[in-house]
Motif scaffolding. Structure first.
Motif, PDB file in Angstrom:
ATOM      1  N   ASP A 134       5.426   4.156  -5.657  1.00 58.61           N
ATOM      2  CA  ASP A 134       5.815   3.536  -4.451  1.00 58.61           C
ATOM      3  C   ASP A 134       4.931   1.702  -4.164  1.00 58.61           C
ATOM      4  OD1 ASP A 134       7.986   3.232  -2.612  1.00 58.61           O
ATOM      5  OD2 ASP A 134       6.496   1.963  -1.387  1.00 58.61           O
ATOM      6  N   SER A 135       4.016   2.009  -4.347  1.00 51.47           N
ATOM      7  CA  SER A 135       2.833   0.335  -4.286  1.00 51.47           C
ATOM      8  C   SER A 135       3.475   0.053  -5.704  1.00 51.47           C
ATOM      9  CB  SER A 135       2.327   1.263  -4.350  1.00 51.47           C
ATOM     10  OG  SER A 135       1.328   1.182  -2.814  1.00 51.47           O
ATOM     11  N   ALA A 136       3.417   0.710  -6.720  1.00 50.60           N
ATOM     12  CA  ALA A 136       3.340   0.408  -8.464  1.00 50.60           C
ATOM     13  C   ALA A 136       4.939  -0.426  -8.351  1.00 50.60           C
ATOM     14  CB  ALA A 136       3.323   1.259  -9.263  1.00 50.60           C
ATOM     15  N   ARG A 137       5.439   0.258  -7.774  1.00 49.45           N
ATOM     16  CA  ARG A 137       7.290  -0.345  -8.374  1.00 49.45           C
ATOM     17  C   ARG A 137       7.545  -1.546  -7.543  1.00 49.45           C
ATOM     18  NH1 ARG A 137       8.907   5.332  -5.724  1.00 49.45           N
ATOM     19  NH2 ARG A 137       8.933   6.215  -7.898  1.00 49.45           N
ATOM     20  N   ARG A 138       6.851  -1.788  -5.887  1.00 48.24           N
ATOM     21  CA  ARG A 138       7.303  -2.743  -4.726  1.00 48.24           C
ATOM     22  C   ARG A 138       6.504  -4.026  -5.062  1.00 48.24           C
ATOM     23  NH1 ARG A 138       5.073  -1.791   0.348  1.00 48.24           N
ATOM     24  NH2 ARG A 138       3.607  -0.499  -0.397  1.00 48.24           N
ATOM     25  N   PHE A 139       4.975  -3.745  -5.756  1.00 44.02           N
ATOM     26  CA  PHE A 139       4.434  -4.600  -6.140  1.00 44.02           C
ATOM     27  C   PHE A 139       4.193  -5.403  -7.760  1.00 44.02           C
ATOM     28  CE2 PHE A 139       2.777  -3.339  -2.208  1.00 44.02           C
ATOM     29  CZ  PHE A 139       3.159  -4.652  -1.943  1.00 44.02           C
ATOM     30  N   VAL A 140       5.514  -5.063  -8.711  1.00 43.68           N
ATOM     31  CA  VAL A 140       5.078  -5.023  -9.809  1.00 43.68           C
ATOM     32  C   VAL A 140       5.046  -6.211 -10.251  1.00 43.68           C
ATOM     33  CG1 VAL A 140       7.994  -5.224  -9.927  1.00 43.68           C
ATOM     34  CG2 VAL A 140       6.404  -4.691 -11.827  1.00 43.68           C
ATOM     35  N   GLY A 141       4.500  -6.772 -11.013  1.00 42.42           N
ATOM     36  CA  GLY A 141       3.787  -8.242 -11.717  1.00 42.42           C
ATOM     37  C   GLY A 141       2.403  -8.653 -10.499  1.00 42.42           C
TER      38      GLY A 141
END
Length: 518
Positions: A398-405
């Protein structure tokens, strides 16, 4: 008089609540329950502001400072006047039928007349998928949602059904037979189809009302709800005296056993028939061994003569702390190398949700991957450990998805490569595979068998939620002592995983009996 909460509650608890109200009122408050109530109250207030400020002229807001009777009178008056939207609805007590109910929102059905009840809850009401029916937050326009599927929530269903039945009695129920729920995320209203709910509701209501009025007898039986029930100490004592089978096979498993004539732990331990068909939650043979272990006082039972657990030259224990669905504020680590253990937390004390969560997560991931790479470059083996990986996996992805970039944030593919590798080890799974656990498989049940004790006697996941609110100042000034308490709790969790792993490697075989030994 019962509210909708009783319809999904333990039947025996409904009896005790009704029969001994003074004892119930004097029971100590469960901190986890209080924390969830406070969070739900805050969620509802946020939704109220969002909706009423968007179109204030459409709303009638019932004054919550008034008595319940006055709020009920004002609610019916607003319905009679044809109010478009009502916030804080309370319906008059129905003493003859035995119902009471309130509802955050009533939406007027402009096409068919009457009102559609909508509740606001602090949990998920849908999951990713398709097939749910949802409406926008500001206009009632139900349609099939191609991005969401329904998430079963019996307590929500019973609550909207009870409100609908009470609206129906006063002639204010919409004939559309629908209701709504605004859950976590607060971006849509999930639409409940009452035609699929009301029959079950009516049956449950008749059953629970008869219990509350002393017209139907109940007996205790252990279920998941017992963990937070104020009546559990008394029920546990009664069940222990009778060796009730639900102590080792709780919930629906106990019902199946009783139907087969097996009512006590002794009966189950002596089972010599064919296993019960369609036995839920594991092998039936494990239930028999659990009964034998309970009678023998054995906290664990080995399945195999040899116990195996993954070990490495460089070992890192990981434990994550999150706050509801708002985010993961702490990634605690314990680096074990060359006989030395060092605890290092990666934490954000900005109240969740916060962009600073990305910073702490990126630092954690960068550090973990650096240790992994350093081990590989030096020719050493590496493993990272957690206990029950579902939560850690969820927040990693979830952290990888929410904070992508965001700088330092890995891609979802990088996360999956790691968690799918043999270097990500779930000690909970190792315990489940190799032990039968009569008292449960939670870390706080298993680690004490290995000799570990938490420094804080009140340490628990539920308690940590309250500590976190105080630590970041949700309800006032931040309490720095609670930050230290959370860090100590997290450190003890990673140390417990380490101690348990080492015990499995070194002593478990000599200290824990085999199933055949019983």
């Amino acid at each position: 008089m019962i509210d909708a909460g009783a319809l999904t509650r333990c039947r025996h608890r409904v009896h005790l609540d009704a029969a001994f109200p003074e004892q119930l009122a004097a029971a100590p408050e469960d901190p986890g329950v209080r924390q969830r109530q406070d969070a739900a109250t805050a969620k509802r207030e946020g939704i109220r502001r969002t909706l009423t400020e968007h179109a204030p002229d459409r709303w009638v807001q019932i004054d919550r400072e008034q008595s319940a009777r006055r709020r009920a009178e004002d609610t019916l008056a607003a319905c009679a006047a044809g109010a478009d939207r009502i916030w804080g609805a309370v319906l008059p007590l129905d003493r003859d039928v035995g119902r009471k109910a309130h509802c955050e929102i009533l939406i007027r059905d402009t096409d068919r007349g009457g009102y559609i009840p909508v509740i606001v809850v602090n949990h998920k009401v849908t999951d990713p998928g398709r097939g749910a029916v949802t409406s926008g937050m500001f206009e009632w326009e139900p349609r099939e949602d191609l991005a969401r599927k329904p998430r079963g929530q019996a307590r929500d269903q019973m609550r909207v059904a009870q409100v609908y039945r009470m609206l129906e009695q006063h002639g204010f129920a919409s004939p559309a037979l629908v209701a709504g729920a605004i859950g976590y995320g607060s971006d849509v209203i999930f639409v409940h189809d009452l035609t699929a709910i009301l029959e079950d509701y009516d049956e449950r209501f008749v059953d629970r009302l008869a219990i509350a009025r002393g017209e139907s007898a109940t007996v205790p039986s252990k279920i998941g709800e017992c963990r937070s029930c104020p009546w559990w100490p008394g029920c546990e004592e009664q069940l222990t005296q009778t060796h009730d089978v639900s102590l080792v096979a709780s919930g629906s498993r106990a019902d199946l056993l009783r139907e087969a004539g097996c009512r006590t732990i002794d009966d189950l331990a002596a089972w010599d028939q064919e296993p019960i068909e369609d036995w839920p939650h594991g092998a039936f043979e494990d239930a028999v061994v659990t009964a034998k272990a309970w009678l023998a006082g054995a906290p664990l039972v080995r399945r195999y003569s040899q116990i195996r657990v993954t070990r490495a030259d460089i070992e890192v224990d990981v434990d994550m702390e999150s706050y509801q669905e708002h985010g993961a504020y702490l990634w605690g680590t314990l680096l074990n190398a060359d006989g030395i253990s060092v605890y290092r937390p990666f934490v954000s004390w900005d109240p969740l949700p916060t962009p600073d969560e990305a910073r702490s997560f990126a630092e954690f991931w960068t550090w973990l991957m650096a240790e992994r790479e350093a081990a590989a470059l030096s020719g050493k083996t590496f493993a990272a450990y957690c206990y029950s990986r579902a939560a850690e996996d969820k927040w990693l992805l979830d952290s990888a998805r929410r904070f992508v970039g965001t700088p330092g944030i890995p891609t979802e593919d990088e996360i999956r490569e790691f968690i799918d590798s043999p270097q990500w080890v779930d000690i909970y799974q190792a315990v489940s595979d190799q032990f039968i656990c009569p008292a449960g498989k939670g870390l706080k049940k298993i680690a004490p068998v290995a000799g570990f004790r938490w420094r804080d006697a009140d340490a628990s996941g539920e308690a940590s939620m309250s500590w976190y609110r105080e630590a970041v100042g949700y309800d006032g000034e931040p309490d720095l002592s609670q930050r230290e308490r959370l860090l100590q709790y997290n450190e003890d969790d990673v140390i417990a995983t380490k101690v348990l792993r080492e015990w499995m490697s070194d002593r478990a075989e000599s200290e824990i009996p085999l199933a055949t030994d019983l």
